[in-house]
Enzyme design. Structure first.
Site, PDB file in Angstrom:
ATOM      1  N   ASP A 145       0.837  -1.189   0.017  1.00 51.21           N
ATOM      2  CA  ASP A 145      -0.024  -0.036   0.062  1.00 51.21           C
ATOM      3  C   ASP A 145       0.848   1.073   0.033  1.00 51.21           C
ATOM      4  O   ASP A 145       2.048   1.004   0.219  1.00 51.21           O
ATOM      5  CB  ASP A 145      -1.059  -0.050   1.421  1.00 51.21           C
ATOM      6  N   LYS A 163      -7.538  18.316 -13.499  1.00 49.65           N
ATOM      7  CA  LYS A 163      -6.359  18.199 -12.919  1.00 49.65           C
ATOM      8  C   LYS A 163      -5.881  19.751 -12.451  1.00 49.65           C
ATOM      9  O   LYS A 163      -4.756  20.185 -12.443  1.00 49.65           O
ATOM     10  CB  LYS A 163      -5.138  17.607 -13.637  1.00 49.65           C
TER      11      LYS A 163
END
Length: 948
Positions: free
Chosen positions: A280, A450
């Protein structure tokens, strides 16, 4: 047991299985009077109204109806759901938020229509309908109107209506049932045990055949099966399980990796056979603490050690404007006019720094929050005045930790965000003056655009400015031409900083009014609304003035870079699976050296159909030695149509980064890797969202982190820091596997050698099914006489821990599984047959008149051979091994006095006995010692070259 306050209003049959609606009406006669009751969270039903206070966990999936916050929205923490520690903004249904008082929820007649329960935590579709108004009010519900179970309310008190409970909640649907894990070594030993069983049956059949099937042959067959049953190593499981317990104890006692907990006793050897490590990102590789590192203005760059210069510039520019404003209120506007008519005038560094800092302080979605003091006025109007605006009492809330880092930085250089609501924002200058800006428009950040922008009006000068910040890819076409942006962005990205480009554009009142009318018109359109709105906003996004480039660092956990480097050298392929954004994931992959500096990264374009996936996979196939970055949605499409081809390509990559992964996707990737490669996988994570992945992998490692202990409790091994993984695999994994392999094969050898002696004995005596050793000798052989030295093999080590850490390349050999294979097993079988034959024939050749001497000579030689064989197998002596050898020998010598029925004590004490036993033992062991010596001289194993 959580207690939640609920207001019980249920309609009969308010929840159908597939798609359901929950009623809010109070027509049901059986309901008690409106009010609050406390219930266990297990008793909550669909359609209940739930009140959740700040810092309480949401007990079930619900639609957000109302909040105590004036803005009509609240922040929630979702770390146990998607692993991200940034806060998410949720919006209340406006129809219910507008109601004058809380009690009015009971007087309206409305229902919620929700889609059937689904896995995806990032999407939701539903409608809210109020029937008693004229005309009925319909509101569409999306993901921002939901509060999923397992999230924590971070601001205000919220009220919601329950739509899913129990197994239908998103968090439960994203968890998987744990399975019991079996190690690869255990499976390999099972195969060998089956082979030994076949050998046992074959040997018994051969014996009966050589007898000539005389008389009741099937009875003889059973007798032979019992005589040779020692071939099957029954004590193998006991020895191995005790060994595994010992390895676990050693791992927990290791002072180099304090706090490590072994939660399983079945798979410590797996740590030595791993090929894929799936990790992770948030909280595992990174600390999720953002620090502002760099401000670049094109000609000048400021780093952490030059922030005081920025502070001086800001103080200077505000003291100037302050003194000007004192003399003449309008004197601060003419410079702006002069500048717009003659833009060629170079601005001073001081004013450019000031503009950049102001832009960063205004362009964001951060809200300062003040903890209300006890005893403050309850009425909102008065509370505003009494509010404690001191710096210690302020915390910032935002949906992204980057944003908070930027605002905290502007505070540190003197420009502080003190207040924000839906329409205005207030900044405090270094001199303590408060500037108010009116928020005219906010354009939120989306993964497509973005970038985010705001249009603000300065209350003191009435100037309107459009500020924008975003990723360099999106902003490079929007800002005016410059020669430094691309290069500097590249430099910062290589340092592992997250970059944001900040720009601005001054608007006249006419320009803004024109924009506003077009913008509002686009927002009301029914078809292609998103496209039309984007087009209107883009009309403003032209020729913007580039102000600065900011670099924020997401700090890595201690020792991440050397650990990843070491694991890569050990031949382990590392995949990063994260729920975070693509840019962030790519950034961390570079800064943590998951992707080495020389490697290219191939960013897999978003695909939605089979054809697009096909083209993109072909484009990727042409790249060589290049890391893959792919988003969860594209991954889903690729796995749907081209599962085999995608996995084949991905497995060839040196590193893979999957972003925007849901918990179930993480687990699925692990399962696919195991299926396609057949190699061992290890998953490591620290949050509730990593549990499925940890349980799906062959070996799961949990980190006790900020996100709680859910992952560490579900894992097979729990560690406190990511850097401990290196030692856990390279040192403990290696030794556990090597020791278990040696121990398993030795236990098999122990059974084979005595069975060979029995076979030789039976064939010499006309294939009689008569036992060679009886009673206590057979019991003692596998226990008191040989157990301690054989079990002491769990202390053996072929390489010192510091050498194993220094040369992680040694780990690569382990994954080939050469320490325990059919080849090594056959070598041990040949050794057993050779030694068993020599011991038995030697004793038969050397025995004189009495049969009892055969037993005495051969059994003593057998025990000595076993002890010498343990000594031959050991690679590094430990004092306990020596103790075990002498203890076993002592036990045997002492027991000779008691075993009169088997041994002739008078004969044992003679010189003849001693030389005969010695001769047989030497003949059985010397050739093996010679072979081992020659082998170590002629083809030494790789590790011995390092230790010599």
């Amino acid at each position: 047991m959580t207690k939640v306050i609920t207001t019980r209003y249920r309609e009969p049959g308010s929840h159908s299985e597939k798609e359901g609606w929950s009623g809010l009406s109070a027509e049901d006669g059986s309901s008690s009077a409106p009010g609050k009751v406390q219930v266990k969270s297990s008793d909550i039903q669909v359609g209940d109204l739930i009140i959740v206070e700040k810092n309480q966990r949401v007990p079930s999936d619900m639609v957000f109806l109302r909040t105590s916050e004036k803005a009509g929205s609240c922040f929630i923490r979702t770390d146990q759901l998607d692993g991200e520690t940034d806060w998410k903004l949720k919006v209340a249904v406006s129809c219910t938020q507008r109601l004058p008082a809380l009690g009015d929820l009971f007087s309206i007649n409305a229902y919620v229509y929700a889609q059937k329960p689904q896995l995806d935590i990032h999407s939701f579709e539903g409608t809210f309908t109020r029937e008693d108004s004229d005309p009925p009010i319909h509101e569409s519900l999306s993901i921002e109107n939901t509060l999923w179970a397992g999230t924590v309310v971070a601001s205000g008190t919220v009220i919601g209506v329950v739509i899913y409970t129990g197994k239908e909640t998103r968090s439960v649907m994203n968890t998987s049932n744990p399975k019991s894990k079996a190690g690869l070594l255990d499976l390999e030993l099972n195969q060998l045990t089956k082979a030994l069983f076949l050998a046992l049956v074959a040997l018994s059949v051969v014996m009966v055949t050589l007898q000539g099937f005389v008389g009741p042959w099937y009875r003889n067959l059973l007798r032979f099966l019992l005589l040779f049953s020692y071939i099957i190593p029954i004590s193998l499981r006991v020895n191995l399980d005790m060994g595994k317990a010992a390895y676990g104890w050693m791992i927990m006692r290791d002072e180099s990796i304090p706090g490590t907990v072994v939660r399983t006793s079945t798979i410590p050897e797996e740590l030595g056979r791993l090929v894929y490590l799936l990790t992770d990102k948030t909280g595992t590789l990174t600390q999720n603490e953002m620090v502002f590192k760099r401000l670049h203005l094109g000609t000048v760059s400021y780093g952490p050690d030059t922030m005081d210069e920025i502070q001086n510039h800001v103080v200077d520019s505000y003291s100037q404007t302050h003194s000007q404003a004192g003399g003449n209120t309008t004197s601060s506007t003419p410079p702006r006019k002069a500048q717009s008519s003659a833009p060629k005038v170079r601005k001073s560094v001081s004013s450019r720094v000031h503009e950049a800092v102001k832009a960063v302080a205004l362009c964001h979605n951060v809200t300062p929050v003040y903890e209300s003091r006890a005893g403050a006025a309850t009425d909102a109007e008065f509370a505003e005045v009494d509010q404690d605006f001191s710096d210690e009492n302020r915390t910032y809330q935002a949906s992204s930790p980057d944003e908070v880092a930027l605002v905290q930085w502007t505070e540190s250089v003197g420009l502080t965000l003190v207040n924000r609501d839906l329409t205005s924002m207030q900044l405090r200058t270094p001199s303590g003056q408060v500037l108010t800006y009116c928020l005219l428009q906010t354009f939120p950040f989306t993964s497509e655009s973005k970038r985010m922008g705001v249009i603000v009006r300065d209350e003191s000068t009435a100037e309107i400015t459009f500020y924008m910040k975003g990723a360099d890819t999106a902003m490079s076409t929007i800002v005016q031409y410059n020669d430094w942006l691309e290069e500097e962005c590249g430099n910062m990205a290589r340092e592992g900083l997250r970059t944001l480009v900040v720009a601005k554009k001054a608007l006249t009142e006419e320009q803004y009014q024109d924009f506003e009318s077009r913008y509002n018109q686009a927002r009301l359109s029914l078809h292609d609304r998103a496209l039309k709105v984007a087009a209107v906003v883009e009309s403003l996004e032209r020729e913007m003035e580039l102000l600065c480039l900011t670099g924020v660092e997401d700090q890595l956990q201690a020792g991440v870079r050397p650990t990843l480097e070491m694991l890569r050298n050990a031949g382990i392929k590392i995949w990063m699976l994260t729920g975070d954004k693509l840019e962030t994931a790519t950034c961390i992959a570079k800064s943590s050296h998951l992707v080495s500096r020389t490697q290219d990264t191939h960013i897999f374009r978003p695909v939605t159909s089979r054809g697009e996936a096909h083209l993109e996979l072909n484009a990727f196939r042409r790249k060589h030695d290049c890391a893959l970055v792919i988003s969860g949605d594209s991954l889903e499409v690729c796995l749907k149509y081209y599962e085999h081809e995608f996995m084949e390509l991905a497995c060839q990559c040196p590193a893979v980064v999957c972003c925007r992964c849901s918990p179930t996707q993480k687990a699925r990737i692990v399962s696919l890797l195991r299926q396609h490669t057949g190699r061992r996988t290890c998953a490591i994570g620290d949050g509730g969202n990593d549990v499925s992945m940890i349980q799906a992998a062959d070996c799961g490692i949990g980190i006790e982190g900020k996100e709680g202990r859910q992952a560490s409790l579900a894992a097979d091994f729990s560690i406190t820091q990511f850097r401990h993984v290196g030692r856990l695999l390279v040192v403990h994994g290696r030794s556990s596997y090597k020791r278990s392999a040696a121990l398993g094969q030795f236990v098999m050898h122990r059974g084979l050698i005595i069975s060979t002696m029995q076979a030789v004995f039976s064939s010499v005596f006309y294939f009689a099914s008569v036992p060679l050793y009886q009673g206590f000798l057979m019991v003692g052989y596998a226990t008191v006489y040989t157990m301690f030295p054989v079990f002491s093999l769990v202390l053996d080590e072929d390489v010192r821990p510091d050498t194993a850490m220094l040369y992680p390349e040694l780990y690569k050999d382990l994954t080939k599984g050469r320490s325990l294979s059919f080849k090594t097993f056959l070598v041990w079988v040949l050794i057993s047959v050779y030694q068993g034959g020599i011991l038995m024939y030697g004793a038969l050749v050397l025995f004189e008149s009495e049969f009892v001497h055969v037993v005495a000579i051969s059994f003593t030689a057998l025990i000595l051979t076993e002890l010498l064989m343990v000594a031959l197998t050991v690679r590094t002596w430990h004092w306990l091994m020596v103790v075990a050898q002498f203890l076993s020998l002592g036990c045997y010598v002492a027991s000779l006095a008691f075993l009169n029925e088997y041994f002739d004590v008078a004969f044992i004490t003679t010189v003849t006995f001693v030389w005969k036993v010695s001769a047989i033992t030497v003949v059985s062991c010397l050739p093996l010692y010679t072979l081992k010596f020659l082998r170590r001289k002629l083809s030494p194993p790789s590790y011995s070259k390092l230790t010599s």
